[in-house]
Scaffold this motif. Sequence first.
Motif, PDB file in Angstrom:
ATOM      1  N   TYR A 116       0.835  -1.213   0.000  1.00  0.00           N
ATOM      2  CA  TYR A 116       0.000   0.000   0.000  1.00  0.00           C
ATOM      3  C   TYR A 116       0.867   1.258   0.000  1.00  0.00           C
ATOM      4  O   TYR A 116       0.613   2.189  -0.750  1.00  0.00           O
ATOM      5  CB  TYR A 116      -0.929  -0.022   1.219  1.00  0.00           C
ATOM      6  N   GLU A 117       1.899   1.236   0.820  1.00  0.00           N
ATOM      7  CA  GLU A 117       2.822   2.383   0.854  1.00  0.00           C
ATOM      8  C   GLU A 117       3.444   2.603  -0.531  1.00  0.00           C
ATOM      9  O   GLU A 117       3.558   3.743  -0.988  1.00  0.00           O
ATOM     10  CB  GLU A 117       3.944   2.140   1.866  1.00  0.00           C
ATOM     11  N   SER A 118       3.837   1.498  -1.214  1.00  0.00           N
ATOM     12  CA  SER A 118       4.493   1.699  -2.509  1.00  0.00           C
ATOM     13  C   SER A 118       3.478   2.141  -3.567  1.00  0.00           C
ATOM     14  O   SER A 118       3.822   2.903  -4.467  1.00  0.00           O
ATOM     15  CB  SER A 118       5.307   0.480  -2.944  1.00  0.00           C
ATOM     16  N   GLU A 119       2.223   1.713  -3.420  1.00  0.00           N
ATOM     17  CA  GLU A 119       1.188   2.207  -4.356  1.00  0.00           C
ATOM     18  C   GLU A 119       1.037   3.720  -4.224  1.00  0.00           C
ATOM     19  O   GLU A 119       0.895   4.438  -5.216  1.00  0.00           O
ATOM     20  CB  GLU A 119      -0.163   1.562  -4.034  1.00  0.00           C
ATOM     21  N   ILE A 120       1.042   4.193  -2.990  1.00  0.00           N
ATOM     22  CA  ILE A 120       0.915   5.642  -2.758  1.00  0.00           C
ATOM     23  C   ILE A 120       2.120   6.367  -3.360  1.00  0.00           C
ATOM     24  O   ILE A 120       1.979   7.375  -4.055  1.00  0.00           O
ATOM     25  CB  ILE A 120       0.782   5.951  -1.244  1.00  0.00           C
ATOM     26  N   ALA A 147       3.273   5.574  16.799  1.00  0.00           N
ATOM     27  CA  ALA A 147       4.441   6.431  16.565  1.00  0.00           C
ATOM     28  C   ALA A 147       4.063   7.558  15.610  1.00  0.00           C
ATOM     29  O   ALA A 147       3.340   7.334  14.633  1.00  0.00           O
ATOM     30  CB  ALA A 147       5.582   5.602  15.983  1.00  0.00           C
ATOM     31  N   LEU A 148       4.553   8.736  15.887  1.00  0.00           N
ATOM     32  CA  LEU A 148       4.206   9.870  15.027  1.00  0.00           C
ATOM     33  C   LEU A 148       4.907   9.778  13.667  1.00  0.00           C
ATOM     34  O   LEU A 148       4.617  10.554  12.777  1.00  0.00           O
ATOM     35  CB  LEU A 148       4.526  11.191  15.734  1.00  0.00           C
ATOM     36  N   ARG A 149       5.857   8.833  13.520  1.00  0.00           N
ATOM     37  CA  ARG A 149       6.479   8.591  12.209  1.00  0.00           C
ATOM     38  C   ARG A 149       6.025   7.271  11.619  1.00  0.00           C
ATOM     39  O   ARG A 149       6.645   6.761  10.684  1.00  0.00           O
ATOM     40  CB  ARG A 149       8.001   8.611  12.338  1.00  0.00           C
ATOM     41  N   SER A 150       4.948   6.685  12.150  1.00  0.00           N
ATOM     42  CA  SER A 150       4.514   5.351  11.698  1.00  0.00           C
ATOM     43  C   SER A 150       4.067   5.366  10.241  1.00  0.00           C
ATOM     44  O   SER A 150       3.622   6.393   9.719  1.00  0.00           O
ATOM     45  CB  SER A 150       3.378   4.833  12.584  1.00  0.00           C
ATOM     46  N   ARG A 151       4.224   4.188   9.602  1.00  0.00           N
ATOM     47  CA  ARG A 151       3.750   3.990   8.230  1.00  0.00           C
ATOM     48  C   ARG A 151       2.574   3.018   8.260  1.00  0.00           C
ATOM     49  O   ARG A 151       2.191   2.531   9.330  1.00  0.00           O
ATOM     50  CB  ARG A 151       4.870   3.413   7.344  1.00  0.00           C
ATOM     51  N   THR A 152       2.030   2.703   7.093  1.00  0.00           N
ATOM     52  CA  THR A 152       0.895   1.781   7.014  1.00  0.00           C
ATOM     53  C   THR A 152       1.242   0.446   7.693  1.00  0.00           C
ATOM     54  O   THR A 152       2.304  -0.122   7.452  1.00  0.00           O
ATOM     55  CB  THR A 152       0.541   1.524   5.531  1.00  0.00           C
ATOM     56  N   ARG A 153       0.335   0.006   8.565  1.00  0.00           N
ATOM     57  CA  ARG A 153       0.555  -1.247   9.298  1.00  0.00           C
ATOM     58  C   ARG A 153      -0.731  -1.693   9.954  1.00  0.00           C
ATOM     59  O   ARG A 153      -1.704  -0.944  10.009  1.00  0.00           O
ATOM     60  CB  ARG A 153       1.637  -1.081  10.384  1.00  0.00           C
ATOM     61  N   ALA A 154      -0.685  -2.930  10.512  1.00  0.00           N
ATOM     62  CA  ALA A 154      -1.838  -3.428  11.267  1.00  0.00           C
ATOM     63  C   ALA A 154      -1.823  -2.827  12.665  1.00  0.00           C
ATOM     64  O   ALA A 154      -0.759  -2.616  13.251  1.00  0.00           O
ATOM     65  CB  ALA A 154      -1.750  -4.943  11.360  1.00  0.00           C
ATOM     66  N   LYS A 155      -3.012  -2.538  13.186  1.00  0.00           N
ATOM     67  CA  LYS A 155      -3.103  -1.867  14.488  1.00  0.00           C
ATOM     68  C   LYS A 155      -4.295  -2.447  15.258  1.00  0.00           C
ATOM     69  O   LYS A 155      -5.371  -2.648  14.693  1.00  0.00           O
ATOM     70  CB  LYS A 155      -3.329  -0.380  14.190  1.00  0.00           C
ATOM     71  N   ALA A 156      -4.105  -2.689  16.547  1.00  0.00           N
ATOM     72  CA  ALA A 156      -5.233  -3.145  17.391  1.00  0.00           C
ATOM     73  C   ALA A 156      -6.100  -1.946  17.748  1.00  0.00           C
ATOM     74  O   ALA A 156      -5.582  -0.864  18.032  1.00  0.00           O
ATOM     75  CB  ALA A 156      -4.686  -3.786  18.657  1.00  0.00           C
ATOM     76  N   LEU A 157      -7.407  -2.117  17.707  1.00  0.00           N
ATOM     77  CA  LEU A 157      -8.318  -1.005  17.997  1.00  0.00           C
ATOM     78  C   LEU A 157      -8.613  -0.939  19.498  1.00  0.00           C
ATOM     79  O   LEU A 157      -8.722  -1.975  20.170  1.00  0.00           O
ATOM     80  CB  LEU A 157      -9.626  -1.189  17.218  1.00  0.00           C
TER      81      LEU A 157
END
Length: 264
Positions: A116-120, A147-157
């Motif tokens: 997804y990051e590379s598509e963007i 993290a304020l520098r985080s990239r696309t990833r899975a995250k627990a809600l």
Amino acid sequence: MEIIIRPDAAAASQLVARLVAKALRAQPALVLGLATGRTMEALYAILVRMHQKNEIDFSRCRTFNLDEYIGLAPGDPHSYRHYMEQHFFGKVHLTSDRTHLPDGSAEDLDAESERYESEIRDAGGIDLQLLGLGEAGHIGFNEPLSALRSRTRAKALTPTTRRQNAPLFGGHLSRVPKRAITMGVGTILDSKRCVLLVTGRAKAHMLAKAVEGPITSMITATALQLHPRCTVVVDEAAATRLRGRRYYRWIFDNEPEWQEFRSA
Ligand code: GLP
């Protein structure tokens, strides 16, 4: 950051729609970042009406959504893909090759996040990113301590977020997925322009923390204070806790940039 206060939710949504229309006219192949949630429904309804009246043309633009639930197939009626088809894509003739969401049903979530990051990146980055504000102060699904520098990833809600979204699952908390793939805060901050739309009294407290409070990963919307071009559009109800209300109104009423937006 600029904060624009409009009398009610309809006027706030209208102003954001006009910002989108102006950006699309200037750049028909715009890369548009999209958000989901109830706040966005009013905005999509206005954009659809503008499309029907030939005031706006999405045919050359590409879109990237912020997030998607993990474990729901794209065809699931609760998936954000389905939400987007219903409220927007299907009504403005945006074909699926131009619209992008993370695939929450992917087996390898790390690989999907990187894809997804590379598509963007391949699209040249996001020109205009629309955002809503979660009750936990999140943007996308960047929950507290992202993290304020985080990239696309899975995250627990968080339980707060799952409760907030339960009405979209027929009120059944147990049906709300526990994880999502989301653009990171860093991904969002890389967009060339951000527009945060916040309406309703229930968000007033969190909005004040987000825009006037100290920057903290506990409230990821505070990271928008670091963005060089972020416009926050709110209604009076959401603005009630803002200390700088008078100043924000003065800017909107006086800055030449906003002149064309003052009517309506
Ligand atoms: C979810 C979405 C966010 C959205 C937020 C606000 O958490 N992941 O992108 O901004 O909900 O939703 P609502 O507009 O329904 O309050």
